[in-house]
Every structure is written in structure tokens, then in C-alpha cells.
Motif scaffolding. Sequence first.
Motif, PDB file in Angstrom:
ATOM      1  N   ALA A 161     -34.864  13.763  26.446  1.00  0.00           N
ATOM      2  CA  ALA A 161     -34.315  15.038  26.912  1.00  0.00           C
ATOM      3  C   ALA A 161     -32.844  15.166  26.551  1.00  0.00           C
ATOM      4  CB  ALA A 161     -34.501  15.157  28.429  1.00  0.00           C
ATOM      5  N   ALA A 162     -32.089  14.085  26.734  1.00  0.00           N
ATOM      6  CA  ALA A 162     -30.668  14.113  26.389  1.00  0.00           C
ATOM      7  C   ALA A 162     -30.466  14.278  24.887  1.00  0.00           C
ATOM      8  CB  ALA A 162     -29.987  12.835  26.878  1.00  0.00           C
ATOM      9  N   THR A 163     -31.356  13.685  24.090  1.00  0.00           N
ATOM     10  CA  THR A 163     -31.269  13.832  22.632  1.00  0.00           C
ATOM     11  C   THR A 163     -31.388  15.285  22.221  1.00  0.00           C
ATOM     12  OG1 THR A 163     -32.191  11.627  22.242  1.00  0.00           O
ATOM     13  CG2 THR A 163     -32.365  13.215  20.433  1.00  0.00           C
ATOM     14  N   ILE A 164     -32.341  15.994  22.802  1.00  0.00           N
ATOM     15  CA  ILE A 164     -32.518  17.412  22.478  1.00  0.00           C
ATOM     16  C   ILE A 164     -31.279  18.214  22.857  1.00  0.00           C
ATOM     17  CG2 ILE A 164     -33.846  19.488  23.021  1.00  0.00           C
ATOM     18  CD1 ILE A 164     -36.293  17.711  23.333  1.00  0.00           C
ATOM     19  N   ILE A 165     -30.767  17.966  24.053  1.00  0.00           N
ATOM     20  CA  ILE A 165     -29.609  18.718  24.534  1.00  0.00           C
ATOM     21  C   ILE A 165     -28.392  18.471  23.651  1.00  0.00           C
ATOM     22  CG2 ILE A 165     -27.989  18.983  26.456  1.00  0.00           C
ATOM     23  CD1 ILE A 165     -30.327  18.247  28.326  1.00  0.00           C
ATOM     24  N   VAL A 166     -28.108  17.200  23.376  1.00  0.00           N
ATOM     25  CA  VAL A 166     -26.898  16.851  22.606  1.00  0.00           C
ATOM     26  C   VAL A 166     -27.035  17.294  21.155  1.00  0.00           C
ATOM     27  CG1 VAL A 166     -25.436  14.955  21.831  1.00  0.00           C
ATOM     28  CG2 VAL A 166     -26.393  14.918  24.137  1.00  0.00           C
ATOM     29  N   PHE A 167     -28.213  17.081  20.560  1.00  0.00           N
ATOM     30  CA  PHE A 167     -28.397  17.466  19.156  1.00  0.00           C
ATOM     31  C   PHE A 167     -28.249  18.976  18.978  1.00  0.00           C
ATOM     32  CE2 PHE A 167     -30.855  18.769  15.468  1.00  0.00           C
ATOM     33  CZ  PHE A 167     -30.432  17.868  14.504  1.00  0.00           C
ATOM     34  N   MET A 168     -28.875  19.755  19.857  1.00  0.00           N
ATOM     35  CA  MET A 168     -28.777  21.208  19.754  1.00  0.00           C
ATOM     36  C   MET A 168     -27.336  21.673  19.938  1.00  0.00           C
ATOM     37  SD  MET A 168     -32.243  22.503  21.695  1.00  0.00           S
ATOM     38  CE  MET A 168     -31.814  24.224  21.403  1.00  0.00           C
ATOM     39  N   THR A 169     -26.635  21.062  20.889  1.00  0.00           N
ATOM     40  CA  THR A 169     -25.235  21.435  21.121  1.00  0.00           C
ATOM     41  C   THR A 169     -24.374  21.122  19.913  1.00  0.00           C
ATOM     42  OG1 THR A 169     -25.492  21.022  23.498  1.00  0.00           O
ATOM     43  CG2 THR A 169     -23.255  21.099  22.632  1.00  0.00           C
ATOM     44  N   SER A 170     -24.576  19.938  19.327  1.00  0.00           N
ATOM     45  CA  SER A 170     -23.780  19.541  18.162  1.00  0.00           C
ATOM     46  C   SER A 170     -24.132  20.369  16.933  1.00  0.00           C
ATOM     47  CB  SER A 170     -23.996  18.050  17.872  1.00  0.00           C
ATOM     48  OG  SER A 170     -23.614  17.259  18.970  1.00  0.00           O
ATOM     49  N   TRP A 171     -25.421  20.617  16.737  1.00  0.00           N
ATOM     50  CA  TRP A 171     -25.852  21.383  15.561  1.00  0.00           C
ATOM     51  C   TRP A 171     -25.347  22.824  15.613  1.00  0.00           C
ATOM     52  CZ3 TRP A 171     -28.438  19.945  11.147  1.00  0.00           C
ATOM     53  CH2 TRP A 171     -28.943  20.985  10.346  1.00  0.00           C
ATOM     54  N   ASN A 172     -25.329  23.404  16.805  1.00  0.00           N
ATOM     55  CA  ASN A 172     -24.934  24.814  16.952  1.00  0.00           C
ATOM     56  C   ASN A 172     -23.449  24.990  17.257  1.00  0.00           C
ATOM     57  OD1 ASN A 172     -27.603  25.739  16.580  1.00  0.00           O
ATOM     58  ND2 ASN A 172     -28.082  25.350  18.730  1.00  0.00           N
ATOM     59  N   ASN A 173     -22.712  23.890  17.315  1.00  0.00           N
ATOM     60  CA  ASN A 173     -21.283  23.970  17.633  1.00  0.00           C
ATOM     61  C   ASN A 173     -20.558  24.828  16.596  1.00  0.00           C
ATOM     62  OD1 ASN A 173     -18.860  23.551  18.870  1.00  0.00           O
ATOM     63  ND2 ASN A 173     -18.647  21.422  18.241  1.00  0.00           N
ATOM     64  N   TYR A 174     -19.740  25.736  17.067  1.00  0.00           N
ATOM     65  CA  TYR A 174     -19.079  26.677  16.150  1.00  0.00           C
ATOM     66  C   TYR A 174     -17.561  26.678  16.285  1.00  0.00           C
ATOM     67  CZ  TYR A 174     -17.379  31.107  14.265  1.00  0.00           C
ATOM     68  OH  TYR A 174     -16.660  32.049  13.585  1.00  0.00           O
ATOM     69  N   LEU A 175     -17.058  26.824  17.504  1.00  0.00           N
ATOM     70  CA  LEU A 175     -15.628  27.073  17.686  1.00  0.00           C
ATOM     71  C   LEU A 175     -14.763  25.897  17.232  1.00  0.00           C
ATOM     72  CD1 LEU A 175     -13.439  28.959  18.639  1.00  0.00           C
ATOM     73  CD2 LEU A 175     -13.752  28.099  20.971  1.00  0.00           C
ATOM     74  N   TRP A 176     -15.089  24.686  17.679  1.00  0.00           N
ATOM     75  CA  TRP A 176     -14.259  23.539  17.321  1.00  0.00           C
ATOM     76  C   TRP A 176     -14.337  23.205  15.829  1.00  0.00           C
ATOM     77  CZ3 TRP A 176     -10.054  21.396  18.359  1.00  0.00           C
ATOM     78  CH2 TRP A 176      -9.761  20.077  18.003  1.00  0.00           C
ATOM     79  N   PRO A 177     -15.526  23.184  15.209  1.00  0.00           N
ATOM     80  CA  PRO A 177     -15.556  22.997  13.746  1.00  0.00           C
ATOM     81  C   PRO A 177     -14.790  24.070  12.993  1.00  0.00           C
ATOM     82  CG  PRO A 177     -17.731  22.603  14.658  1.00  0.00           C
ATOM     83  CD  PRO A 177     -16.884  23.145  15.770  1.00  0.00           C
ATOM     84  N   LEU A 178     -14.800  25.298  13.501  1.00  0.00           N
ATOM     85  CA  LEU A 178     -14.055  26.376  12.855  1.00  0.00           C
ATOM     86  C   LEU A 178     -12.564  26.070  12.833  1.00  0.00           C
ATOM     87  CD1 LEU A 178     -14.013  29.294  11.680  1.00  0.00           C
ATOM     88  CD2 LEU A 178     -13.752  30.100  14.051  1.00  0.00           C
ATOM     89  N   ILE A 179     -12.075  25.368  13.850  1.00  0.00           N
ATOM     90  CA  ILE A 179     -10.644  25.070  13.957  1.00  0.00           C
ATOM     91  C   ILE A 179     -10.251  23.894  13.072  1.00  0.00           C
ATOM     92  CG2 ILE A 179      -8.839  24.283  15.552  1.00  0.00           C
ATOM     93  CD1 ILE A 179     -10.336  25.791  17.759  1.00  0.00           C
ATOM     94  N   VAL A 180     -11.058  22.835  13.054  1.00  0.00           N
ATOM     95  CA  VAL A 180     -10.629  21.596  12.390  1.00  0.00           C
ATOM     96  C   VAL A 180     -11.156  21.436  10.967  1.00  0.00           C
ATOM     97  CG1 VAL A 180     -10.286  20.358  14.546  1.00  0.00           C
ATOM     98  CG2 VAL A 180     -12.524  20.307  13.448  1.00  0.00           C
ATOM     99  N   LEU A 181     -12.260  22.121  10.615  1.00  0.00           N
ATOM    100  CA  LEU A 181     -12.791  22.007   9.256  1.00  0.00           C
ATOM    101  C   LEU A 181     -12.252  23.161   8.419  1.00  0.00           C
ATOM    102  CD1 LEU A 181     -16.506  21.039  10.007  1.00  0.00           C
ATOM    103  CD2 LEU A 181     -14.563  19.536   9.513  1.00  0.00           C
ATOM    104  N   GLN A 182     -11.475  22.837   7.407  1.00  0.00           N
ATOM    105  CA  GLN A 182     -10.715  23.863   6.705  1.00  0.00           C
ATOM    106  C   GLN A 182     -11.129  24.075   5.249  1.00  0.00           C
ATOM    107  OE1 GLN A 182      -7.032  21.944   7.357  1.00  0.00           O
ATOM    108  NE2 GLN A 182      -6.971  22.432   9.541  1.00  0.00           N
TER     109      GLN A 182
END
Length: 270
Positions: free
Chosen positions: A193-214
Motif C-alpha cells: 500500500a505504501a509503495t502505491i502511495i509513494v510511487f504515485m506521489t513521486s511520479w506525479n510530482n510537479y511543483l518541486w521538479p519544476l523548480i529544481v530541474l532546469q
Amino acid sequence: MNFMIVRRAAVYLSLSIATFISIFPFYWMVVGATNESRDIVTGKSTIGTNLVANFQNLLAQVDLAQVFWNSAVVAIAATVLTLAVSSLAGYGFEIFRSRVRERIFQILLLLLSIPFAALMVPLFVMISRAHLSNTFTAVILPTVASIFIIFYFRQATKAFPGELRDAARVDGLKEWQIFLYVYLPSMRSTYAAATIIVFMTSWNNYLWPLIVLQTEDKKTITLVISSLTSAYTPDFGVILLSTVLATLPTLIIFFVLQRQFVQGMLGSVK
């Protein structure tokens, strides 16, 4: 008798409406991926014949293999590290007792109320001073110690039978051995269950990658989809196709671990 029939009919009607509301956006996304942009704008809701053309246009604009590789590296690494660190922390908070344990845990829970927007600037300054900007490490590190996952594992550990731990101690196992060979196998559904939650959160992460990946070679799938939507004349067929492709990994993970996910959310321990 009539009341029971009406009640059951109302329940099934409500469930049908909820199912339609849940499934229709995904249906529209899949159908839109097969149509031209003008058909999507006019509201066409049937499968079209433009899937191959949309896929070719997507490949012409995006290095799809590189983008999926970037997202996979970030999501998989973040999932593995988060589960390792947060499960150890949750286990420790529940098993090892001390005077300050509850106070520390309460402080952690209090930190959940702080919005990420308030942390972005100091976090970016820390990453910049560590010379980690525009790296996957910068995206992964802030997610490793997840307070929610620590809380989740601590609550799940409450259902871990103390008799198993006592028996393992009698057999001479050390604490790290108990965690690896007794606790971890017993909590497989919780980890799923934790794998699904963490993987989905990391895969769909937008705001922080937008800031640090240039740079373009570091962009993840969410950033690429965002860039497609920001065009002067966006091609909605290409956008919806890329969204469908971005959704597939999370769907696969969920369906593979679906049964364990339900058991883990219910707190069952085998």
C-alpha cells in the motif's frame, strides 16, 4: 418490502452516478488521444482514427524514452528510499519507548500542517548551496523522510504481534534481524500500500521538479505535459495521448498490488 426495493434502487443509482463521474474523465482522455485537436474542442466523445498521427507528433516534439527514463529513475529511487527510511522510523517510534518519543512524533505531525509553498525557498537555497540543482538527487532527497508514511507505518506497526518479536528475541535475533526477517515479511501488505502511495506521489510530482530541474534532458513526464499545454496553439490530441501514457505506469503498479493495497489500508497483518 417496497421501501427496501426503493432503498436498494437509490443505492445502485448513487453508485452508478459515482462510477460514471469517476470513469468518464479517463474515458474522455483515452478517446481524446485518438482524435484530432479540433474534434476534441467540439466535444467529440467517440473513438477517432488519429491515434497514430498523434503518436508521431508526440515523438516529433518529445524524447519519450528519455522522459520516461527520468520519471522512472525519480519515482523508483524515491519509493525505495522513502519506504526504507520511513518504515524504519515508523517501526522505531512504535517499538522503542522513551520519554520524548511522543513529543517528537507530535512535532512531526505538526509539520504536516506547513504548506510546501512555505518550504520551497529555504529548500531551494539548501539545494543550491549543496550544488545539487538540476539533479535527480535534488528531487528525491526532500521526499525520503515522509511524515505521512512514517505515521502510516507506525499505525500499522501497532497491529504487529508482539509475540513474534518476543519469540525472535528468545531465538537470539538482534533488532535489525527482527526487522528484516520477521517484521518486513509480516507487513507485506502494508509495504504494498505504501509503495502505491509513494510511487504515485513521486511520479506525479510537479511543483518541486519544476523548480529544481532546469534543462530539457532532466525533465520528467509531468513537466513535459505542462510544456505541451503552454503552446500558443496546443494540440489537445497529443496532450491527451501523453497523459494516457503517463498514467499507464501508475495503473500497472496499482493493479499489480491492488489486493495487497486493500489489505494494507485495512491494517491487516498476515
